[in-house]
Design an enzyme around this catalytic site. Structure first.
Site, PDB file in Angstrom:
ATOM      1  N   CYS A  31      49.753  -6.942  96.158  1.00 62.29           N
ATOM      2  CA  CYS A  31      49.207  -7.501  94.911  1.00 62.29           C
ATOM      3  C   CYS A  31      48.689  -6.322  94.098  1.00 62.29           C
ATOM      4  O   CYS A  31      47.486  -6.123  93.963  1.00 62.29           O
ATOM      5  CB  CYS A  31      48.080  -8.498  95.185  1.00 62.29           C
ATOM      6  N   ALA A  32      49.600  -5.539  93.550  1.00 58.84           N
ATOM      7  CA  ALA A  32      49.256  -4.188  93.109  1.00 58.84           C
ATOM      8  C   ALA A  32      48.590  -4.106  91.747  1.00 58.84           C
ATOM      9  O   ALA A  32      47.959  -3.099  91.434  1.00 58.84           O
ATOM     10  CB  ALA A  32      50.511  -3.311  93.110  1.00 58.84           C
ATOM     11  N   GLY A  33      48.741  -5.122  90.889  1.00 61.19           N
ATOM     12  CA  GLY A  33      48.185  -5.015  89.551  1.00 61.19           C
ATOM     13  C   GLY A  33      46.661  -5.022  89.546  1.00 61.19           C
ATOM     14  O   GLY A  33      46.045  -5.688  90.381  1.00 61.19           O
ATOM     15  N   GLY A  85      46.778  -1.655  89.276  1.00 66.04           N
ATOM     16  CA  GLY A  85      47.316  -0.391  89.742  1.00 66.04           C
ATOM     17  C   GLY A  85      46.341   0.636  90.266  1.00 66.04           C
ATOM     18  O   GLY A  85      46.763   1.702  90.721  1.00 66.04           O
ATOM     19  N   GLY A  86      45.045   0.369  90.234  1.00 66.97           N
ATOM     20  CA  GLY A  86      44.074   1.364  90.685  1.00 66.97           C
ATOM     21  C   GLY A  86      44.232   1.708  92.154  1.00 66.97           C
ATOM     22  O   GLY A  86      44.358   2.884  92.525  1.00 66.97           O
ATOM     23  N   LYS A  87      44.215   0.686  93.018  1.00 70.52           N
ATOM     24  CA  LYS A  87      44.361   0.954  94.455  1.00 70.52           C
ATOM     25  C   LYS A  87      45.746   1.490  94.761  1.00 70.52           C
ATOM     26  O   LYS A  87      45.912   2.361  95.621  1.00 70.52           O
ATOM     27  CB  LYS A  87      44.094  -0.324  95.254  1.00 70.52           C
ATOM     28  N   CYS A 101      37.733  -9.091  95.586  1.00 68.13           N
ATOM     29  CA  CYS A 101      36.570  -8.683  94.801  1.00 68.13           C
ATOM     30  C   CYS A 101      35.654  -9.888  94.651  1.00 68.13           C
ATOM     31  O   CYS A 101      35.248 -10.255  93.551  1.00 68.13           O
ATOM     32  CB  CYS A 101      36.993  -8.139  93.441  1.00 68.13           C
TER      33      CYS A 101
END
Length: 472
Positions: free
Chosen positions: A288-290, A292-294, A409
């Site tokens: 669940c990449a969006g 993109g920070g992680k 989060c």
């Protein structure tokens, strides 16, 4: 000649055009966007400020005041609503939302800033004349003059129920959180009054901007040369801008070698990257990449080890943000648009998998204060099937001996431990890893083996992480 005709006539008072205050008009426009379009202030405000600066209407001081008015009003909205309700002659739901926004902005200036009383009232009434008209400006004037009769502490004594009679409602009014959120956070945090008060107070503090130096492309030492920059407390890649500042003004950020990323988010990626594996360590997945920070941090860490990251995101526009964040990564990576509940990759493909699932976002209320008023308890039921499906995918995607990181989060137990416990029952071929030793030096991580970060204890968003190894 009549008596009335002989009486001297008082000259009519000349009409005065309302004076437009660009700072307060911009703050009002931002609040209207949040209310009308369900927008987030952290997305709405920057372009409004940029346009104002380009037009020559704003300097840095104006931008700082506008930002404080917007975020301060949103953080204290519940408290201000309770106070305004005491000062109007109708139910609050019958007050037009634009009028309520002007009243809330005025209440924040009176009760939450050092703006003198007369200036706060007159500026708010002038704003009302500009955006609402003279008639409703009189109503605003009358209400704000009533609010000005007490300071914030005085009002809280009047509008908040005593703690001994109703602890959750008292905390909800004093700290401006919905009652159900207070209850949920208290359940997750545990402990007595002091801890929950500190947490709720931390939610109402303005967070510092935190940067991440992406390994192999930038260093924390480089970022520390920026004005008012200090090293992060826990992540070796974190640098905080203690006086705010514009991240886009930092060269490494403009060039994509660094980014804006909460330190809690960095710690989640680092814990997964540091988890011990049995066997190979070549293929990593961010499911669940969006936005993109992680993924950017994981890609950089993977590159240092000769590993490859696959970053998958369901929403095309968010996948575009991921691609932008990863552009220039020194090692191989791939960004795809795919539904994490119906993955295009084969089972058992990856050595490490991160699944940072969609959630209520109750752990990021410092950054998105309006979310506390937008979320409802029923949202938990809406997210639950998706969270479980994504964790199920993650467990299926990792090879035997590999590790899955389940992150949210949100500290809500229904989105954290309940999800993990349910999936572990369904997958007896898995085991929890104690994640706490993977973040050396970070205190107060909970009783384990999972990790819960907190704003008041760690200065981060309230990130949750469970590490799960597939054993068979």
């Amino acid at each position: 000649m009549s008596e009335q005709s002989r009486r001297p006539q008082r000259p009519a008072k000349p009409y005065r055009r309302p004076q437009k205050d660009p700072v307060r008009v911009l703050a009002f426009d931002a609040l209207r966007a949040v209310d009308e379009r369900d927008a987030y202030a952290n997305l709405v405000l920057p372009p409004l400020l940029r346009k104002a600066r380009e037009n020559g209407d704003f300097d840095a001081r104006d931008a700082a005041l506008a930002t404080e008015l917007v975020y301060g009003t949103l953080r204290r909205q519940g408290t201000y609503d309770a106070i305004i309700a005491r000062c109007v002659d109708r139910p609050l739901r019958e007050v037009d939302p634009p009028v309520l926004d002007v009243l809330s902005l005025g209440a924040h200036q009176l009760l939450g800033t050092r703006i003198p009383t007369h200036a706060a009232v007159s500026a708010s009434v002038e704003l009302a004349r500009v955006v609402l008209g003279d008639g409703r400006a009189k109503f605003v004037n009358a209400v704000l003059r009533k609010i000005a009769q007490h300071d914030l502490d005085g009002w809280l004594e009047l509008v908040a129920p005593p703690y001994d009679e109703d602890p959750e409602d008292h905390l909800a009014v004093v700290h401006s959180h919905p009652r159900w959120v207070v209850s949920a956070l208290w359940d997750s945090l545990g402990g007595g009054r002091a801890g929950i008060e500190e947490l709720l107070a931390a939610d109402n503090e303005r967070p510092e901007v935190t940067l991440v130096a992406r390994p192999g492309r930038a260093t924390a030492e480089e970022l520390l040369t920026e004005d008012a920059a200090v090293a992060g407390d826990w992540s070796p890649y974190a640098v905080r801008l203690t006086e705010g500042g514009e991240p886009g003004a930092v060269a490494a950020v403009r060039e994509g070698r660094a980014g804006v990323q909460d330190e809690g988010s960095q710690l989640v990626a680092l814990a997964l990257a540091n988890a011990p594996l049995d066997g190979s360590d070549e293929k990593w997945l961010d499911g669940c990449a969006g936005p993109g920070g992680k993924a950017a941090l994981l890609a950089a860490l993977a590159a240092e080890r000769g590993a490859t990251l696959l970053a998958s995101e369901k929403q095309p526009h968010r996948a575009g943000l991921v691609a932008k964040a990863l552009a220039g990564n020194p090692g191989p990576y791939q960004v795809i648009t795919a539904d994490g509940t119906r993955p295009p990759w084969r089972s058992g493909t990856f050595d490490r998998v991160l699944m940072d699932v969609p959630c209520t976002g109750l752990g990021a209320l410092r950054r998105r204060p309006e979310a506390r008023w937008r979320r409802r308890p029923e949202d938990l039921d809406n997210f639950a099937p998706l969270q479980r499906a994504l964790l199920r995918t993650a467990l299926d995607s990792v090879r035997v001996g590999g590790v899955v990181g389940y992150a949210t989060c949100s500290p809500h137990l229904a989105e954290t431990r309940a999800v993990v416990a349910d999936l572990l029952k369904q997958h007896p071929d898995t085991e929890l890893i104690d994640a706490r030793p993977l973040l050396p030096g970070v205190p107060d991580l909970g009783e384990g083996p999972d990790i819960q970060l907190w704003p008041h204890l760690h200065g981060t968003d309230a990130m949750y992480l469970a590490l799960i190894r597939r054993t068979a």
